[in-house]
Design a protein around this motif. Structure first.
Motif, PDB file in Angstrom:
ATOM      1  N   SER A  71      21.480  16.841 -41.766  1.00 43.63           N
ATOM      2  CA  SER A  71      22.925  17.052 -41.881  1.00 43.63           C
ATOM      3  C   SER A  71      23.595  15.900 -42.626  1.00 43.63           C
ATOM      4  O   SER A  71      23.062  14.796 -42.717  1.00 43.63           O
ATOM      5  N   THR A  72      24.773  16.177 -43.140  1.00 43.90           N
ATOM      6  CA  THR A  72      25.503  15.199 -43.949  1.00 43.90           C
ATOM      7  C   THR A  72      26.998  15.407 -43.797  1.00 43.90           C
ATOM      8  O   THR A  72      27.446  16.518 -43.480  1.00 43.90           O
ATOM      9  N   TYR A  92      21.917  23.219 -50.359  1.00 45.03           N
ATOM     10  CA  TYR A  92      22.930  22.660 -49.463  1.00 45.03           C
ATOM     11  C   TYR A  92      23.623  23.816 -48.754  1.00 45.03           C
ATOM     12  O   TYR A  92      24.067  24.772 -49.389  1.00 45.03           O
ATOM     13  N   SER A  94      26.807  24.597 -46.063  1.00 45.69           N
ATOM     14  CA  SER A  94      27.933  24.111 -45.269  1.00 45.69           C
ATOM     15  C   SER A  94      27.753  24.594 -43.834  1.00 45.69           C
ATOM     16  O   SER A  94      26.917  25.457 -43.551  1.00 45.69           O
ATOM     17  N   GLN A  95      28.534  24.045 -42.926  1.00 44.55           N
ATOM     18  CA  GLN A  95      28.460  24.475 -41.530  1.00 44.55           C
ATOM     19  C   GLN A  95      28.726  25.969 -41.411  1.00 44.55           C
ATOM     20  O   GLN A  95      28.013  26.680 -40.699  1.00 44.55           O
ATOM     21  N   TRP A  98      25.754  27.982 -42.716  1.00 48.45           N
ATOM     22  CA  TRP A  98      24.620  27.975 -41.784  1.00 48.45           C
ATOM     23  C   TRP A  98      24.863  28.977 -40.656  1.00 48.45           C
ATOM     24  O   TRP A  98      23.995  29.804 -40.362  1.00 48.45           O
ATOM     25  N   PHE A 111      24.800  25.612 -35.945  1.00 45.58           N
ATOM     26  CA  PHE A 111      24.930  24.300 -36.576  1.00 45.58           C
ATOM     27  C   PHE A 111      25.224  23.219 -35.540  1.00 45.58           C
ATOM     28  O   PHE A 111      24.597  22.160 -35.542  1.00 45.58           O
ATOM     29  N   PHE A 115      22.904  20.026 -35.132  1.00 41.92           N
ATOM     30  CA  PHE A 115      23.354  18.861 -35.877  1.00 41.92           C
ATOM     31  C   PHE A 115      24.616  18.210 -35.325  1.00 41.92           C
ATOM     32  O   PHE A 115      25.065  17.193 -35.854  1.00 41.92           O
ATOM     33  N   ASP A 119      29.308  16.478 -38.756  1.00 43.32           N
ATOM     34  CA  ASP A 119      28.897  16.617 -40.150  1.00 43.32           C
ATOM     35  C   ASP A 119      29.382  17.937 -40.747  1.00 43.32           C
ATOM     36  O   ASP A 119      29.703  18.886 -40.031  1.00 43.32           O
ATOM     37  N   GLY A 121      27.710  19.693 -43.415  1.00 40.64           N
ATOM     38  CA  GLY A 121      26.683  20.588 -43.938  1.00 40.64           C
ATOM     39  C   GLY A 121      25.306  19.971 -43.810  1.00 40.64           C
ATOM     40  O   GLY A 121      25.135  18.928 -43.167  1.00 40.64           O
ATOM     41  N   VAL A 122      24.315  20.620 -44.437  1.00 36.89           N
ATOM     42  CA  VAL A 122      22.935  20.129 -44.373  1.00 36.89           C
ATOM     43  C   VAL A 122      22.276  20.239 -45.740  1.00 36.89           C
ATOM     44  O   VAL A 122      22.582  21.120 -46.538  1.00 36.89           O
ATOM     45  N   SER A 154      23.327  11.091 -39.924  1.00 40.68           N
ATOM     46  CA  SER A 154      23.070  12.506 -39.746  1.00 40.68           C
ATOM     47  C   SER A 154      22.062  12.798 -38.645  1.00 40.68           C
ATOM     48  O   SER A 154      21.575  11.897 -37.975  1.00 40.68           O
TER      49      SER A 154
END
Length: 204
Positions: A71-72, A92, A94-95, A98, A111, A115, A119, A121-122, A154
């Motif tokens: 995650s980021t 990539y 996004s939340q 996902w 998500f 995670f 964050d 997204g991943v 993350s």
């Protein structure tokens, strides 16, 4: 030795020192963070200078690792890349993407479960072919071959496959949520009520 030769050597030495200094400055600006799965089977070290970075993946489990997601906090980040012989897909998510993807949320979880909630997204790396056996083998590591564009900080999800080829969570860094005592008490009360109703029906 002529003056021109001496001057060339001095310039070359100066350029070498400057390059070394720049390399030291670049590595000094790079931060690394080690994420270990709650079961201790997978460790991912992420290193970034704030704009771009790479992952080191250590698979200490007894199973092959066929993918992972980290995650980021980056929003609308660039697609991650890999410098690796494995033909893995990268993306990539996004939340919202996902949680809206039934394959991801059904197989692995939501998500927030995987995670957390901080964050955006991943970065996702995976072998998309269920018939392929290519992955990060048990007891091996891959160093610096997976790249991303974001700062660190993350959680991660590591993916394995069962004998039928279905994916499962091999390891994750975020501990599973523990129910609150009040929720557990309410659940037990509900189970007790169901048991009483069943006994009453049998008695009738």
């Amino acid at each position: 030795m002529t003056f021109a030769s001496c001057r060339s050597l001095v310039l070359l030495a100066t350029a070498t020192l400057l390059a070394a200094g720049q390399a030291q400055a670049a590595s000094a600006d790079t931060l690394c963070n080690t994420l270990t799965g709650t079961n201790g089977l997978v460790t991912i070290t992420e290193c970034s200078d704030g704009a771009s970075g790479y992952y080191n993946v250590a698979n200490d489990s007894s199973a092959t690792l066929f993918g992972f997601a980290v995650s980021t906090q980056a929003v609308n980040a660039q697609v991650p890349t890999q410098d690796f012989s494995l033909l893995w897909a990268t993306r990539y998510f996004s939340q919202a993407e996902w949680d809206g993807n039934l394959d991801l949320s059904q197989y692995y979880g939501s998500f927030s479960q995987l995670f957390g909630t901080e964050d955006a997204g991943v970065f996702f790396y995976v072998n998309p072919n269920p018939a392929s056996t290519e992955g990060i083998a048990a007891g091996t590591s891959v160093m610096g071959r997976f790249q991303f564009s974001a700062p660190i900080a993350s959680n991660f999800l590591a993916i394995g496959r069962n004998d039928e080829g279905a994916p499962y969570v091999l390891s994750q860094s975020l501990a599973a949520a523990v129910p609150e005592p009040a929720s557990v008490a309410l659940m037990l009360a509900g189970l007790g009520l169901l048991g009483a109703l069943r006994q009453r029906r049998r008695g009738a």
